[in-house]
Design a protein around this motif. Structure first.
Motif, PDB file in Angstrom:
ATOM      1  N   GLY A   1      -3.015   3.824  -0.558  1.00 61.72           N
ATOM      2  CA  GLY A   1      -3.401   3.537  -1.903  1.00 61.72           C
ATOM      3  C   GLY A   1      -3.052   1.741  -1.811  1.00 61.72           C
TER       4      GLY A   1
ATOM      5  N   ARG B   1      -2.485  -0.529 -11.287  1.00 66.93           N
ATOM      6  CA  ARG B   1      -2.138  -1.746 -10.274  1.00 66.93           C
ATOM      7  C   ARG B   1      -2.206  -2.751 -10.725  1.00 66.93           C
ATOM      8  NH1 ARG B   1      -5.906   1.923  -7.445  1.00 66.93           N
ATOM      9  NH2 ARG B   1      -7.800   1.230  -8.308  1.00 66.93           N
TER      10      ARG B   1
ATOM     11  N   ASN C   1      -4.038   8.427  -6.969  1.00 63.59           N
ATOM     12  CA  ASN C   1      -4.246   7.469  -6.829  1.00 63.59           C
ATOM     13  C   ASN C   1      -5.182   6.518  -7.958  1.00 63.59           C
ATOM     14  OD1 ASN C   1      -3.450   6.096  -3.912  1.00 63.59           O
ATOM     15  ND2 ASN C   1      -4.719   6.939  -3.021  1.00 63.59           N
TER      16      ASN C   1
ATOM     17  N   THR D   1       0.626  -0.933  -0.194  1.00 62.14           N
ATOM     18  CA  THR D   1       0.467   0.179  -0.135  1.00 62.14           C
ATOM     19  C   THR D   1       0.641   0.773   0.303  1.00 62.14           C
ATOM     20  OG1 THR D   1      -1.411  -1.425   1.306  1.00 62.14           O
ATOM     21  CG2 THR D   1      -1.973   1.443   1.580  1.00 62.14           C
TER      22      THR D   1
ATOM     23  N   ARG E   1      -4.622  13.765  -3.283  1.00 56.46           N
ATOM     24  CA  ARG E   1      -4.173  12.099  -2.978  1.00 56.46           C
ATOM     25  C   ARG E   1      -5.633  11.666  -3.637  1.00 56.46           C
ATOM     26  NH1 ARG E   1      -5.604  14.319   1.797  1.00 56.46           N
ATOM     27  NH2 ARG E   1      -7.758  12.970   2.282  1.00 56.46           N
ATOM     28  N   GLN E   2      -6.870  11.538  -3.822  1.00 63.25           N
ATOM     29  CA  GLN E   2      -6.811  11.351  -5.069  1.00 63.25           C
ATOM     30  C   GLN E   2      -6.954  11.237  -6.233  1.00 63.25           C
ATOM     31  OE1 GLN E   2     -10.860  13.098  -5.090  1.00 63.25           O
ATOM     32  NE2 GLN E   2     -11.653  11.958  -3.193  1.00 63.25           N
TER      33      GLN E   2
ATOM     34  N   LEU F   1     -11.833  -1.272  -5.873  1.00 65.45           N
ATOM     35  CA  LEU F   1     -10.985  -0.258  -6.790  1.00 65.45           C
ATOM     36  C   LEU F   1     -11.458  -0.664  -7.612  1.00 65.45           C
ATOM     37  CD1 LEU F   1      -7.754  -0.946  -4.124  1.00 65.45           C
ATOM     38  CD2 LEU F   1      -8.920   1.336  -4.368  1.00 65.45           C
TER      39      LEU F   1
ATOM     40  N   TRP G   1       3.155   7.976 -12.523  1.00 69.13           N
ATOM     41  CA  TRP G   1       2.518   9.584 -11.919  1.00 69.13           C
ATOM     42  C   TRP G   1       3.240  10.550 -12.635  1.00 69.13           C
ATOM     43  CZ3 TRP G   1       4.025   8.255  -5.822  1.00 69.13           C
ATOM     44  CH2 TRP G   1       2.720   7.150  -5.413  1.00 69.13           C
TER      45      TRP G   1
ATOM     46  N   LEU H   1     -10.990   4.192   1.840  1.00 70.59           N
ATOM     47  CA  LEU H   1     -10.104   3.890   0.541  1.00 70.59           C
ATOM     48  C   LEU H   1     -10.999   5.936   0.307  1.00 70.59           C
ATOM     49  CD1 LEU H   1     -10.310   1.005  -0.495  1.00 70.59           C
ATOM     50  CD2 LEU H   1      -8.490   2.434   0.929  1.00 70.59           C
TER      51      LEU H   1
ATOM     52  N   LEU I   1      -2.065  -1.018  -4.009  1.00 74.04           N
ATOM     53  CA  LEU I   1      -1.797  -1.762  -4.847  1.00 74.04           C
ATOM     54  C   LEU I   1      -1.784  -2.641  -5.130  1.00 74.04           C
ATOM     55  CD1 LEU I   1       1.676  -0.016  -4.883  1.00 74.04           C
ATOM     56  CD2 LEU I   1      -0.823   1.159  -5.665  1.00 74.04           C
TER      57      LEU I   1
ATOM     58  N   ASP J   1      -8.347   7.776   0.796  1.00 74.93           N
ATOM     59  CA  ASP J   1      -7.478   8.296  -0.226  1.00 74.93           C
ATOM     60  C   ASP J   1      -6.428   8.550   0.963  1.00 74.93           C
ATOM     61  OD1 ASP J   1      -8.078   8.354  -3.381  1.00 74.93           O
ATOM     62  OD2 ASP J   1      -9.935   9.077  -2.998  1.00 74.93           O
TER      63      ASP J   1
ATOM     64  N   VAL K   1      -2.659   6.107 -10.723  1.00 73.38           N
ATOM     65  CA  VAL K   1      -2.348   4.362 -10.368  1.00 73.38           C
ATOM     66  C   VAL K   1      -2.597   3.533 -11.511  1.00 73.38           C
ATOM     67  CG1 VAL K   1      -1.216   2.548  -8.441  1.00 73.38           C
ATOM     68  CG2 VAL K   1      -0.791   4.754  -8.336  1.00 73.38           C
TER      69      VAL K   1
END
Length: 557
Positions: free
Chosen positions: A521, A332, A327, A307, A323-324, A370, A423, A515, A523, A518, A330
């Protein structure tokens, strides 16, 4: 820590055990078993043991109030251990009192196991001076916070009414207390006089040799234990042999002698192929890939999720929009492919394998929180860019140079590089990954001296509450600085819930709320597998990671 059972392998079900089949021989009379549970021994101090190998050894040497056992039907059960019986009483102030009555059991030196041995062990675990990673297990005990603030462990409401009666007062109703806290290697009993004597011997030896003192457990054969085995032979860095404890109260149905060989995954595989050992608890990625080639094979879920943590105490990450955005950027699925054969994109903070009830799985019931659909990733990236602009940043470079900390081991470094690149590609945010030791990382988390960090979030118990309780405003483990009164209220309701169905509903709500904010996160999650020699049965793996071989016997049918 991947494991699986090979040859005539039985896939481990959700209960994570190998069934004890009808038709097996009575006990492992004369059986000597050799296993690889991990690399070199790190510690046999129960409050510090974190590795699979160390914890596996400890559950053979010591016995807790309750114990985990194979139930004979492909599942595990929790049964009385040192506690002959336990009574539970709900008090008017919302606390719950557990009264354990101990059986007539002996330590390996012949002395009686007493309630005061548990009091000593639990106070030692809770003491902030001990710096145990498992201290929070006792946060459910009344007086825990007060004891740690004052440095007075007498405030912890764990007491010996007499030699055979232990009284524990909890600050709420915790369904998992008996199953998780009272079976944990960290809460095993210890004799104060033995620990002090062995410490004195180590100090005296260091003074005589002008060297640093060894830890008190350094010679396992000198330990006084209360479990089914006691250490009888130790080759530093090579192996530890334990033999049946003749003073153990229970039946000795398993191996008379059990040797733990210390080896990494590659060495363990060679020892297994060469028939030096009969069980291997850590498999190589190559072996896992071989197993995964079978479409009918599936790994057993591990109790954790890798995470990303966002430090909300930093001005930048106090903004939920940033933060949102990060996330949402990403991918995953891509990170899980890098992380290893058994890694899967996280669907929530609570992984698969954590029970909802006796028949259901928490993740399966709650569903995915997610979005990992590859078809919607571009849309998520577009949404991430819009959120960053809404936060007041036209370009990600305006955020400045950020740093992402991670433990430099395994595939973590490759994952860190890929994550920071995502990112950069999606939001033009410049993040530099920095690897360090686990001790260095957690020191940074505790002091708040970080911006972003990747960590394995493991739960001390196989219950969804154990994943969620650390993030309340007053939790000492809340290293992200998360504060949400609604979340705190939900966790309070959960801690005092008498109705199991209502409790689970609140747990799902709490995970979703956490969650949505956020601060975390998730992963990916990992699976595990292990191997046991054909012709043997009766071993099992606890969901928390350790193995039990005390019931292994030869299959005769």
């Amino acid at each position: 820590m991947p494991r699986f059972k090979r040859l005539a392998a039985l896939l481990l079900p959700a209960a994570l055990c190998v069934s004890m089949l009808a038709g097996c021989s009575k006990a492992g009379e004369g059986l000597s078993l050799s296993v690889c549970a991990g690399a070199a021994l790190e510690t046999l101090d129960p409050i510090y043991a974190e590795s699979t190998g160390d914890q596996t050894i400890l559950v053979h040497l010591y016995e807790n109030l309750m114990r985990v056992t194979a139930d004979g039907s492909g599942s595990t059960a929790v049964v009385p251990g040192m506690a002959k019986s336990v009574d539970q009483e709900e008090n008017h102030d919302g606390t719950v009192t557990y009264t354990f009555r101990l059986r007539s059991a002996k330590w390996s030196d012949g002395q009686s196991v007493k309630a005061s041995d548990f009091v000593y062990a639990w106070q030692r675990l809770a003491d902030p001076a001990s710096h145990s990673p498992y201290a929070e297990l006792l946060s459910v005990v009344s007086g825990y916070d007060e004891a740690r603030v004052a440095g007075d462990m007498e405030l912890l409401q764990v007491s010996a009414k007499n030699d055979t009666t232990l009284v524990v007062v909890l600050n709420g109703t915790y369904d998992w207390f008996l199953k998780e806290v009272c079976t944990s290697p960290a809460t095993m009993p210890l004799r104060k006089d033995v620990v002090q004597r062995l410490k004195s011997v180590a100090v005296q030896s260091s003074e005589d040799t002008d060297a640093a003192a060894d830890p008190w457990w350094a010679d396992p054969t000198a330990l006084v234990t209360n479990g089914p085995y006691l250490a009888t032979g130790y080759e530093v860095g090579m192996s530890l042999t334990v033999s049946a404890n003749e003073r153990y109260y229970g039946d000795q149905n398993g191996p008379r002698d059990l040797t733990f060989h210390f080896a990494d995954a590659a060495e363990a595989e060679m020892l297994y192929e060469g028939k030096t050992v009969d069980a291997v608890c850590t498999l190589t990625e190559e072996r896992l890939a071989e197993l995964a080639a079978d479409e009918n094979w599936s790994a057993v879920p591990e109790l954790g999720a890798y995470t990303v943590l966002f430090n909300c105490r930093q001005d930048l990450f106090s903004d939920v929009l940033i933060r949102q955005a990060m996330n949402l950027a990403v991918d995953r699925n891509a990170l899980a492919q890098i992380a290893g054969v058994t890694a899967r994109a996280a669907e929530g903070l609570v992984p698969s394998g954590v029970p909802e009830n006796e028949t259901g799985d928490f993740r399966a019931v709650g569903g995915a929180l997610l979005d990992n659909d590859p078809e919607t990733y571009d849309d998520r990236c577009a949404q991430a860019k819009a959120l960053l602009e809404e936060a007041g940043y036209d370009r990600g470079t305006d955020l400045g140079q950020l740093e992402y900390l991670y433990v430099d081991e395994g595939t973590n470094g490759l994952v860190a590089l890929a994550l920071c690149q995502q990112w950069q590609d999606v939001l033009a945010i410049q993040v530099t990954p920095r690897g360090m030791t686990e001790q260095e990382l957690w020191a940074a988390l505790r002091t708040g001296d970080y911006m972003l960090a990747g960590v394995d979030l493991d739960a001390a118990g196989n219950d969804a509450e154990c994943f969620l309780m650390d993030w309340t405003s007053d939790s000492q483990d809340n290293v992200v600085g998360y504060e949400n009164s609604a979340y705190d209220t939900l966790m309070t309701i959960i801690a005092n819930a008498a109705d199991g169905t209502a409790r689970m509903g609140c747990l799902h709500d709490a995970e979703e709320l956490l969650l949505m904010d956020d601060v975390l996160g998730p992963l990916y999650t990992r699976g595990t597998a292990w191997e046991l020699r054909d012709g043997l049965t009766g071993a099992f793996r606890d969901a928390r990671g350790w193995f039990c071989f005390s019931g292994v016997m030869t299959r005769t049918t």
